[in-house]
Design a protein around this motif. Structure first.
Motif, short mmCIF file in Angstrom:
data_model
loop_
_atom_site.label_atom_id
_atom_site.label_comp_id
_atom_site.label_asym_id
_atom_site.label_seq_id
_atom_site.Cartn_x
_atom_site.Cartn_y
_atom_site.Cartn_z
N TYR A 127 7.48 -3.45 -4.56
CA TYR A 127 6.91 -4.05 -3.19
C TYR A 127 5.80 -3.45 -2.90
N ALA A 128 5.42 -1.85 -3.41
CA ALA A 128 4.28 -1.47 -3.16
C ALA A 128 3.30 -2.08 -4.09
N VAL A 129 3.58 -2.59 -5.36
CA VAL A 129 2.50 -3.36 -6.08
C VAL A 129 2.18 -4.60 -5.43
N ALA A 130 3.20 -5.41 -4.94
CA ALA A 130 2.72 -6.60 -4.02
C ALA A 130 2.17 -6.45 -2.97
N ILE A 145 4.15 -12.74 0.99
CA ILE A 145 4.45 -11.61 0.33
C ILE A 145 5.34 -10.76 1.40
N VAL A 146 4.77 -10.64 2.62
CA VAL A 146 5.53 -10.09 3.64
C VAL A 146 7.06 -10.83 3.66
N ASP A 147 7.32 -12.16 3.73
CA ASP A 147 8.68 -12.49 4.02
C ASP A 147 9.45 -12.26 2.76
N SER A 148 8.99 -12.19 1.66
CA SER A 148 9.63 -11.43 0.47
C SER A 148 10.04 -10.07 0.33
N THR A 149 9.49 -9.28 1.19
CA THR A 149 9.58 -7.92 0.95
C THR A 149 10.06 -7.20 2.02
N TYR A 150 9.99 -7.67 3.19
CA TYR A 150 10.52 -7.06 4.57
C TYR A 150 11.75 -7.82 5.04
N THR A 192 -2.31 -1.70 -6.87
CA THR A 192 -1.41 -0.42 -6.78
C THR A 192 -0.67 -0.21 -8.03
N ILE A 193 -0.76 0.99 -8.59
CA ILE A 193 -0.11 1.44 -9.95
C ILE A 193 0.84 2.65 -9.53
N PRO A 194 2.08 2.42 -9.44
CA PRO A 194 2.84 3.48 -9.10
C PRO A 194 3.04 4.44 -10.23
N VAL A 195 3.00 5.84 -9.81
CA VAL A 195 3.04 6.73 -10.95
C VAL A 195 4.38 7.51 -10.61
N GLY A 196 5.09 7.40 -9.76
CA GLY A 196 6.44 7.88 -9.70
C GLY A 196 7.20 7.74 -8.30
N THR A 234 0.43 8.21 -1.11
CA THR A 234 1.97 8.08 -1.26
C THR A 234 2.50 7.25 -0.07
N TRP A 235 3.05 6.17 -0.69
CA TRP A 235 3.92 5.02 0.26
C TRP A 235 5.03 5.20 0.50
N THR A 236 5.62 5.59 1.75
CA THR A 236 7.08 5.85 2.01
C THR A 236 7.54 4.60 2.64
#
Length: 286
Positions: A127-130, A145-150, A192-196, A234-236
């Motif tokens: 979801y962070a990537v999208a 995107i919003v409809d698919s992730t939220y 957006t490229i997640p690291v962890g 950091t995205w929470t």
């Protein structure tokens, strides 16, 4: 008989022959030890040394190598046992669980995540990537995107404020037109490229997952006043289990942690534009 078993050694009584360099019995004859033979009085070949210990060592090394290769290749196919994902990465936070990525998609975004901590982390990463993609800068794709992730409730409450935030003035500052398109010959970059990921809290129907990521944002092309740069944030996500999948209820972002910038020279706009076109993204799994 060993050398110490002879008279005069280890408590033996001393005698004329006790001196290992003297003659024996007054005969002036020297005692000579001959090598053991196999019965050949003319000095047949000596008995070969025992090799059982060496053979055991060789076999042991081979077994260890085979076991190491099997362990290294574990998970290379679908036959490997799936590890326990009750607390994925508990011992080693950076270790992957080994669970394969999801196969489903909704609106071009991965969906159908597992109903566990591993699934919540995978959902948050994807979801962070999208939400960090260029699709967010165009109204129609942003709504998809919003409809698919939220969750449905959260999505309905977000669309209006987001449309206002992605205003013509805001897009213009990024070098985009009112529809979110870059100028002719330019490439707008937003990735957006997640690291962890980290599970902050988890229950059966909710999870709070933090995604540490690096991002790319900017315009690549001639005359760009906003070149592509990197960010660290950091995205929470507060996730809810809804409609048999993890969905975002609320989310927040903060800067960092950010490492010291490297000393690699920045690439030209042409190189960046080409890289963005040639290198695709990933479906992330914890």
């Amino acid at each position: 008989m060993s050398f110490d078993d002879e008279p005069g050694h280890v408590g033996g009584a001393p005698g004329r022959g006790d001196d290992r360099f003297s003659t024996l019995g007054g005969t002036r004859q020297t005692r000579t030890r001959m090598p053991e033979t196999t019965g050949d009085v003319y000095g047949g070949a000596r008995r070969p040394q025992r090799t059982s210990r060496s053979l055991v060592m060789v076999v042991g090394v081979v077994v260890l190598l085979v076991a190491a290769i099997a362990f290294a290749n574990r998970g290379g196919d679908g036959s490997a046992t799936t590890p326990d994902t009750a607390k994925p990465g508990a011992a080693e936070p950076t270790a992957a669980t080994g669970t394969k990525p999801v196969g489903g998609k909704q609106g071009g975004i991965a969906s159908g995540f597992a109903h566990d901590e591993q699934g919540a982390q995978s959902a948050a990463s994807n979801y962070a990537v999208a939400l960090g993609s260029t699709g967010m800068f165009k109204k129609d794709s942003r709504h998809r995107i919003v409809d698919s992730t939220y969750t449905s409730e959260a999505a309905e409450g977000l669309k209006g404020p987001q449309d206002g935030a992605y205003s013509t003035d805001f897009l213009k500052k990024l070098g985009l037109d009112a529809e979110g398109n870059p100028p002719q010959g330019n490439t707008f970059v937003s990735r957006t490229i997640p690291v962890g990921t980290k599970v902050v809290s988890y229950s059966t129907d909710s999870a709070k997952v933090a995604v540490w990521y690096t991002g790319l944002i900017g315009m690549s092309g001639p005359g760009s006043t906003d070149p592509v740069r990197t960010t660290w944030k950091t995205w929470t996500f507060d996730l809810k289990w809804s409609s048999n999948d993890w969905k975002i209820a609320t989310d927040t972002q903060v800067d960092g942690p950010a490492p010291v910038p490297g000393d690699v020279a920045a690439s030209s706009a042409d190189v960046i534009s080409k890289a963005v076109e040639e290198y695709g993204g990933f479906t992330y799994a914890r």
